[in-house]
Every structure is written in C-alpha cells, then in structure tokens.
Design an enzyme around this catalytic site. Structure first.
Site, PDB file in Angstrom:
ATOM      1  CE  LYS A  53     104.581  56.199  33.061  1.00 22.71           C
ATOM      2  NZ  LYS A  53     104.269  54.729  33.195  1.00 22.71           N
ATOM      3  N   GLY A  55     107.123  57.025  39.486  1.00 22.96           N
ATOM      4  CA  GLY A  55     107.952  55.987  40.102  1.00 22.96           C
ATOM      5  C   GLY A  55     107.140  55.023  40.958  1.00 22.96           C
ATOM      6  CB  THR A  57     106.206  50.294  38.531  1.00 27.91           C
ATOM      7  OG1 THR A  57     105.136  50.930  37.835  1.00 27.91           O
ATOM      8  CG2 THR A  57     106.185  48.815  38.263  1.00 27.91           C
ATOM      9  CD1 TRP A  58     112.560  51.146  41.953  1.00 32.72           C
ATOM     10  CD2 TRP A  58     112.818  53.297  41.313  1.00 32.72           C
ATOM     11  NE1 TRP A  58     113.852  51.517  42.206  1.00 32.72           N
ATOM     12  CE2 TRP A  58     114.038  52.817  41.829  1.00 32.72           C
ATOM     13  CE3 TRP A  58     112.742  54.611  40.850  1.00 32.72           C
ATOM     14  CZ2 TRP A  58     115.174  53.636  41.885  1.00 32.72           C
ATOM     15  CZ3 TRP A  58     113.870  55.413  40.905  1.00 32.72           C
ATOM     16  CH2 TRP A  58     115.069  54.924  41.419  1.00 32.72           C
ATOM     17  CB  THR A 113      95.554  55.408  44.767  1.00 32.00           C
ATOM     18  OG1 THR A 113      94.529  56.226  44.205  1.00 32.00           O
ATOM     19  CG2 THR A 113      96.310  56.249  45.784  1.00 32.00           C
ATOM     20  CG  HIS A 114      98.022  57.036  39.349  1.00 32.81           C
ATOM     21  ND1 HIS A 114      99.286  56.984  39.884  1.00 32.81           N
ATOM     22  CD2 HIS A 114      98.036  56.210  38.275  1.00 32.81           C
ATOM     23  CE1 HIS A 114     100.026  56.153  39.168  1.00 32.81           C
ATOM     24  NE2 HIS A 114      99.294  55.670  38.198  1.00 32.81           N
ATOM     25  CB  SER A 144     107.667  59.653  32.402  1.00 30.49           C
ATOM     26  OG  SER A 144     107.416  58.296  32.635  1.00 30.49           O
ATOM     27  CG  MET A 237     112.565  46.586  38.971  1.00 27.75           C
ATOM     28  SD  MET A 237     111.802  47.978  39.814  1.00 27.75           S
ATOM     29  CE  MET A 237     110.194  48.085  39.046  1.00 27.75           C
ATOM     30  CG  PHE A 260     105.444  50.254  32.263  1.00 27.25           C
ATOM     31  CD1 PHE A 260     104.152  50.747  32.247  1.00 27.25           C
ATOM     32  CD2 PHE A 260     106.177  50.356  33.445  1.00 27.25           C
ATOM     33  CE1 PHE A 260     103.590  51.318  33.382  1.00 27.25           C
ATOM     34  CE2 PHE A 260     105.626  50.925  34.579  1.00 27.25           C
ATOM     35  CZ  PHE A 260     104.327  51.405  34.547  1.00 27.25           C
ATOM     36  NE  ARG A 262     110.094  57.451  28.655  1.00 26.43           N
ATOM     37  CZ  ARG A 262     110.978  58.454  28.589  1.00 26.43           C
ATOM     38  NH1 ARG A 262     111.620  58.688  27.461  1.00 26.43           N
ATOM     39  NH2 ARG A 262     111.224  59.229  29.639  1.00 26.43           N
TER      40      ARG A 262
HETATM   41  P1  A3P Z   1     110.477  56.863  32.284  1.00 23.63           P
HETATM   42  O1  A3P Z   1     109.286  56.918  31.392  1.00 23.63           O
HETATM   43  O2  A3P Z   1     111.123  58.201  32.450  1.00 23.63           O
HETATM   44  O3  A3P Z   1     111.453  55.813  31.904  1.00 23.63           O
HETATM   45  P2  A3P Z   1     105.155  54.694  37.149  1.00 23.63           P
HETATM   46  O4  A3P Z   1     105.552  53.373  37.683  1.00 23.63           O
HETATM   47  O5  A3P Z   1     104.683  55.668  38.190  1.00 23.63           O
HETATM   48  O6  A3P Z   1     104.237  54.559  35.995  1.00 23.63           O
HETATM   49  O7  A3P Z   1     106.491  55.399  36.617  1.00 23.63           O
HETATM   50  C1  A3P Z   1     107.144  54.913  35.479  1.00 23.63           C
HETATM   51  C2  A3P Z   1     108.470  55.616  35.367  1.00 23.63           C
HETATM   52  O8  A3P Z   1     109.355  55.116  36.405  1.00 23.63           O
HETATM   53  C3  A3P Z   1     109.161  55.315  34.037  1.00 23.63           C
HETATM   54  O9  A3P Z   1     109.959  56.468  33.754  1.00 23.63           O
HETATM   55  C4  A3P Z   1     110.005  54.124  34.412  1.00 23.63           C
HETATM   56  O10 A3P Z   1     111.053  53.839  33.544  1.00 23.63           O
HETATM   57  C5  A3P Z   1     110.510  54.555  35.782  1.00 23.63           C
HETATM   58  N1  A3P Z   1     111.008  53.423  36.568  1.00 23.63           N
HETATM   59  C6  A3P Z   1     110.378  52.276  36.859  1.00 23.63           C
HETATM   60  N2  A3P Z   1     111.195  51.464  37.559  1.00 23.63           N
HETATM   61  C7  A3P Z   1     112.365  52.125  37.712  1.00 23.63           C
HETATM   62  C8  A3P Z   1     113.615  51.803  38.340  1.00 23.63           C
HETATM   63  N3  A3P Z   1     113.813  50.655  38.935  1.00 23.63           N
HETATM   64  N4  A3P Z   1     114.595  52.731  38.298  1.00 23.63           N
HETATM   65  C9  A3P Z   1     114.392  53.922  37.680  1.00 23.63           C
HETATM   66  N5  A3P Z   1     113.246  54.278  37.075  1.00 23.63           N
HETATM   67  C10 A3P Z   1     112.244  53.388  37.083  1.00 23.63           C
END
Ligand code: A3P
Length: 300
Positions: A53, A55, A57-58, A113-114, A144, A237, A260, A262
């Site tokens: 959690k 970031g 995926t970002w 990886t985590h 998160s 996204m 996801f 959120r």
């Molecule tokens: P929140 O739950 O605070 O919204 P991971 O990808 O490591 O699981 O992390 C997920 C977190 O990154 C979620 O946080 C998600 O909304 C946030 N996230 C994913 N893409 C994002 C983006 N483009 N900009 C900002 N936050 C992003």
C-alpha cells in the site's frame, strides 16, 4: 468489524499466515517458498519493492509507460499484475501467480515484490538488478492497508480499526513496516536501489518520474514526462481498467468494501486516527525510528 459468520464466502478464502525467517506471509506463499528461492533473475530485470500500500501500482504504471516511451496502448496490453508480475504471490489462478507468469517472460521483466530486503532472493543481487523502492508515511500506509484488507478477501481478516492499528505497530502480514522501510534505506547506497517516497510523487510527480526515468537509463523528453504524468494521475488510473485491478473477480476484491484506488492522498490518516491513537502511535514511532533519519512527511 470482525466477521464470525462461517457461511460468508470471505471466510473460506481468507488465508492464514505462516512465517519465513520470522516474517508472517500468506500461507500459500510460504508453501511455495522454494520457487521464490530458486527464482532466476536476468540482469535486465527491474524489481519494484514496497511495503504493501505504499504506491506500488502507481510506480509500476509510471515505469511501464517510461519503458514503452509513453505508448498508452502498449501500457494497456494487459492488467498490471500480468504486465509486471508479483514475485512471491501464489494463487490457484495462474495469472495471479508471480513466478508462473515470470517463467513465461523473457528479459527485461518488471517485477513487483513486497518482501523485506532480507527475503529478496539472492539472484537479484547476483545479477545486479536495479530496484526501485517506494516508501509511504506509516500513518497513511496503515490506513490504506486497513481498507485494502477489508476488500481483499485473500488477506487475513483485518478486524476493527483500533486492533488493526495495534497489529500494524507490532508487525503484521509482510512483517514490520518499520523494519521494511529501514532495511532498504540502509542498503540504498551499497546496492542499485532508487528510494522514493509516495509523498514526493504527490508533491512533484514530474520530478519523480524524471528520477525514475534517469535511474532506468531512459532519455525521456519533458513532453513525454508530462504525458506520463497525465496518464498516471489518480483520476486517470482509477478509470483505467488495466491499472485499477477491476479485472480481479469480486470473490477476491470486494469493491463494495473499498476501491483499490481508494483516495490516493497524503494525510487521510487524520480521518482515522483518534488523538489518543495518534499520541500512542507517535511515541512508538519515535522509538522504532530513532536509529534512522528517513525524511518521511505526514502531510503536504
Ligand atoms: P489509498 O488506499 O490511500 O487510496 P499499492 O499499489 O502499493 O497497493 O498502493 C495503493 C495505494 O496507492 C492506494 O492508496 C491507492 O489509491 C494509491 N494510488 C494508486 N495509484 C495512485 C495514483 N496514481 N496517485 C495517487 N495514489 C495512487
């Protein structure tokens, strides 16, 4: 919040935990641990490592767009977990099993990886792979993670928030947040690690995208950086089915419980921590982090 109804489907899918070197992981990951240990990395592979959690995926989306020179269609060729498999994850569905996916791919692979640094398979260090580590401030990270554990019916039951916060402080699935962020921080100058912060990505995404691009040895123009920034905003996204995990079945991700993607904000912890929880958390945090000086930021 704890759900004791044995007939609810989530209780049939939520995993129990087992430990590897004292780190609690989902049981199927531990059962298949030898595949992680035997995994062979190519020197061109890139590992994106995070505490859950933070970031991931970002960052994956940014990296994929950089490597594909901003080609949006190419970045939409498949969902995130297929384009950039999750190394240690094992699941009955082969597209969700990291190593099964990775074995079918040639270099260069982008791998998620985590795992805390001490569990990263040696092959990555031997091959000299680059690693991008993303850290997020502990308070937003736990919030998160709480919402994610409510919606991810494979993860252990989160239970009520106050207990969840306590579990996070003690170290829960994927281990201690404190040790995770410290482990990669301490090695960042000895190993090819780019250490990023979620909060910096929020404050100045173009700057962080440029840093990632330079780390990857890519020559990305200002215009392309700007395009990638637009394609990887939270709003963009969230609408992108190849980046928002909407392809994961409802039996795994319960979107009624939480999306996801959120909120994607810095400082949402203020909506969750009571003042007493904040006080106790900060005392504990200061003790746990006394031996390092990692510049975390809790609001922007
Ligand atoms: P929140 O739950 O605070 O919204 P991971 O990808 O490591 O699981 O992390 C997920 C977190 O990154 C979620 O946080 C998600 O909304 C946030 N996230 C994913 N893409 C994002 C983006 N483009 N900009 C900002 N936050 C992003």
């Amino acid at each position: 919040m704890a759900n004791n109804d044995q007939t609810k489907p989530e209780l049939r899918t939520r995993s129990s935990l087992k430990e590897i070197q004292g780190i609690p992981l989902l049981e199927p990951i531990v059962t298949n641990w030898d595949r992680v240990e035997k995994f062979k990395a190519f020197p061109e592979d890139l590992l994106i490592a995070t505490y859950p959690k933070a970031g991931t995926t970002w960052t994956q989306e940014i990296v994929d767009l950089i490597l594909n020179h901003g080609d949006a269609d190419q970045a939409r060729r498949a969902p995130t977990h297929v384009r950039m498999p999750f190394l240690e994850m094992t699941a009955p569905n082969p597209t969700l099993s990291g190593i099964t996916q990775l074995e079918k791919m040639g270099p260069p692979r982008v791998i998620k990886t985590h795992l805390p640094i001490q569990l990263v398979p040696k092959t990555f260090w031997d091959a000299g792979c680059k690693i991008i580590y993303v850290a997020r401030n502990a308070k937003d990270n736990v919030v998160s993670y709480f919402h994610f554990d409510r919606m991810n019916l494979v993860q252990p039951e989160p239970g009520p928030w106050p207990q969840y916060l306590h579990k996070f402080m003690k170290g829960q699935w994927w281990g201690s947040w404190y040790e995770h962020v410290k482990g990669y921080w301490r090695e960042r100058e000895n190993k090819p690690i780019l250490y990023l912060f979620f909060e910096d990505m929020k404050k100045d995404p173009a700057k962080e995208i440029r840093r990632i691009s330079e780390f990857l040895g890519q020559n990305t123009s200002d215009q392309l950086i700007d395009n990638i920034m637009q394609m990887t905003t939270f709003a963009a996204m969230r609408e992108n089915p190849m980046a928002n995990y909407s392809t994961i079945p409802e039996t795994i991700f319960d979107r009624q419980a939480s999306e996801f993607l959120r909120k994607g904000e810095v400082g949402d912890w203020k909506n969750h921590f009571s003042s007493q929880e904040n006080k106790v958390f900060e005392e504990h945090y200061n003790t746990m982090m006394a031996d390092v000086d990692i510049p975390f930021c809790f609001s922007v």
